[in-house]
Design a protein around this motif. Sequence first.
Motif, short mmCIF file in Angstrom:
data_model
loop_
_atom_site.label_atom_id
_atom_site.label_comp_id
_atom_site.label_asym_id
_atom_site.label_seq_id
_atom_site.Cartn_x
_atom_site.Cartn_y
_atom_site.Cartn_z
N GLY A 15 0.79 -1.23 0.00
CA GLY A 15 0.00 0.00 0.00
C GLY A 15 0.81 1.27 0.00
O GLY A 15 0.46 2.24 -0.66
N CYS A 16 1.94 1.27 0.74
CA CYS A 16 2.68 2.53 0.89
C CYS A 16 4.17 2.42 0.56
O CYS A 16 4.85 3.43 0.50
N GLY A 17 4.67 1.21 0.40
CA GLY A 17 6.07 1.03 0.03
C GLY A 17 7.06 1.06 1.17
O GLY A 17 8.26 0.92 0.96
N HIS A 18 6.59 1.23 2.40
CA HIS A 18 7.47 1.20 3.57
C HIS A 18 7.70 -0.24 4.02
O HIS A 18 6.97 -1.15 3.62
N ALA A 19 8.68 -0.44 4.88
CA ALA A 19 8.93 -1.77 5.43
C ALA A 19 7.67 -2.27 6.14
O ALA A 19 7.05 -1.54 6.91
N ALA A 45 5.09 -13.52 14.19
CA ALA A 45 6.28 -14.36 14.34
C ALA A 45 6.45 -15.27 13.12
O ALA A 45 7.57 -15.46 12.63
N THR A 46 5.35 -15.79 12.61
CA THR A 46 5.41 -16.62 11.41
C THR A 46 5.92 -15.82 10.23
O THR A 46 6.77 -16.29 9.46
N ASN A 47 5.42 -14.61 10.07
CA ASN A 47 5.89 -13.74 9.00
C ASN A 47 7.36 -13.37 9.18
O ASN A 47 8.11 -13.29 8.20
N MET A 48 7.79 -13.17 10.42
CA MET A 48 9.19 -12.84 10.68
C MET A 48 10.11 -13.99 10.24
O MET A 48 11.13 -13.75 9.60
N VAL A 49 9.72 -15.21 10.54
CA VAL A 49 10.52 -16.37 10.14
C VAL A 49 10.57 -16.46 8.61
O VAL A 49 11.63 -16.73 8.03
N GLU A 50 9.46 -16.21 7.94
CA GLU A 50 9.45 -16.22 6.48
C GLU A 50 10.33 -15.10 5.92
O GLU A 50 11.05 -15.31 4.94
N ALA A 51 10.29 -13.94 6.55
CA ALA A 51 11.13 -12.82 6.11
C ALA A 51 12.60 -13.15 6.28
O ALA A 51 13.44 -12.74 5.48
N MET A 52 12.94 -13.92 7.31
CA MET A 52 14.33 -14.31 7.54
C MET A 52 14.88 -15.14 6.38
O MET A 52 16.07 -15.07 6.09
N THR A 53 14.01 -15.89 5.73
CA THR A 53 14.46 -16.69 4.59
C THR A 53 14.54 -15.86 3.31
O THR A 53 15.30 -16.20 2.41
N LEU A 55 15.02 -12.27 3.17
CA LEU A 55 15.88 -11.08 3.23
C LEU A 55 17.34 -11.46 3.45
O LEU A 55 17.63 -12.52 4.01
N PRO A 56 18.26 -10.60 3.03
CA PRO A 56 19.68 -10.89 3.23
C PRO A 56 20.02 -11.04 4.71
O PRO A 56 19.40 -10.41 5.58
N ALA A 57 21.02 -11.86 4.98
CA ALA A 57 21.40 -12.15 6.37
C ALA A 57 21.74 -10.89 7.15
O ALA A 57 21.47 -10.79 8.34
N GLY A 58 22.30 -9.88 6.51
CA GLY A 58 22.69 -8.65 7.20
C GLY A 58 21.53 -7.86 7.76
O GLY A 58 21.70 -7.07 8.68
N SER A 59 20.34 -8.05 7.24
CA SER A 59 19.18 -7.28 7.70
C SER A 59 18.36 -8.02 8.75
O SER A 59 17.38 -7.49 9.24
N ARG A 60 18.75 -9.21 9.10
CA ARG A 60 17.94 -10.03 10.00
C ARG A 60 17.94 -9.56 11.45
O ARG A 60 17.02 -9.83 12.18
N GLY A 61 18.97 -8.85 11.87
CA GLY A 61 19.06 -8.42 13.25
C GLY A 61 17.94 -7.50 13.68
O GLY A 61 17.55 -7.48 14.85
N ASP A 62 17.38 -6.75 12.78
CA ASP A 62 16.31 -5.80 13.11
C ASP A 62 14.91 -6.39 12.97
O ASP A 62 13.93 -5.73 13.30
N LEU A 63 14.82 -7.60 12.49
CA LEU A 63 13.50 -8.16 12.21
C LEU A 63 12.65 -8.37 13.46
O LEU A 63 11.43 -8.21 13.41
N TRP A 65 12.46 -6.47 16.13
CA TRP A 65 11.85 -5.19 16.48
C TRP A 65 10.84 -4.77 15.43
O TRP A 65 9.80 -4.20 15.76
N ARG A 66 11.12 -5.07 14.19
CA ARG A 66 10.22 -4.71 13.10
C ARG A 66 8.91 -5.48 13.17
O ARG A 66 7.83 -4.91 12.99
N PHE A 67 8.99 -6.78 13.44
CA PHE A 67 7.79 -7.61 13.42
C PHE A 67 7.11 -7.76 14.79
O PHE A 67 5.88 -7.82 14.85
N LEU A 68 7.88 -7.82 15.85
CA LEU A 68 7.29 -8.13 17.16
C LEU A 68 7.52 -7.05 18.22
O LEU A 68 6.73 -6.92 19.15
#
Length: 71
Positions: A15-19, A45-53, A55-63, A65-68
């Motif tokens: 809808g808006c193009g943001h994370a 949490a399910t979406n976060m695990v899917e995002a981990m697969t 997204l690049p490994a370098g961006s996983r540390g913030d997931l 906070w972003r999801f939960l």
Amino acid sequence: MSMHVPTRPSWVCAGCGHAWPCLDGRQQLKIEYADARVSLSVYLATNMVEAMTDLPAGSRGDLYWRFLGWL
């Protein structure tokens, strides 16, 4: 139906193009799951695990906070 849904594999909001979950998406999720906080946590949490697969490994540390972290 909400326009603020994730697009894969980038996990940006359709809808808006943001994370995703974006601010508007979070508000809509709070309303949709108002009486089901545990279900919302499981959904995110399910979406976060899917995002981990997707997204690049370098961006996983913030997931967390972003999801939960905003709950």
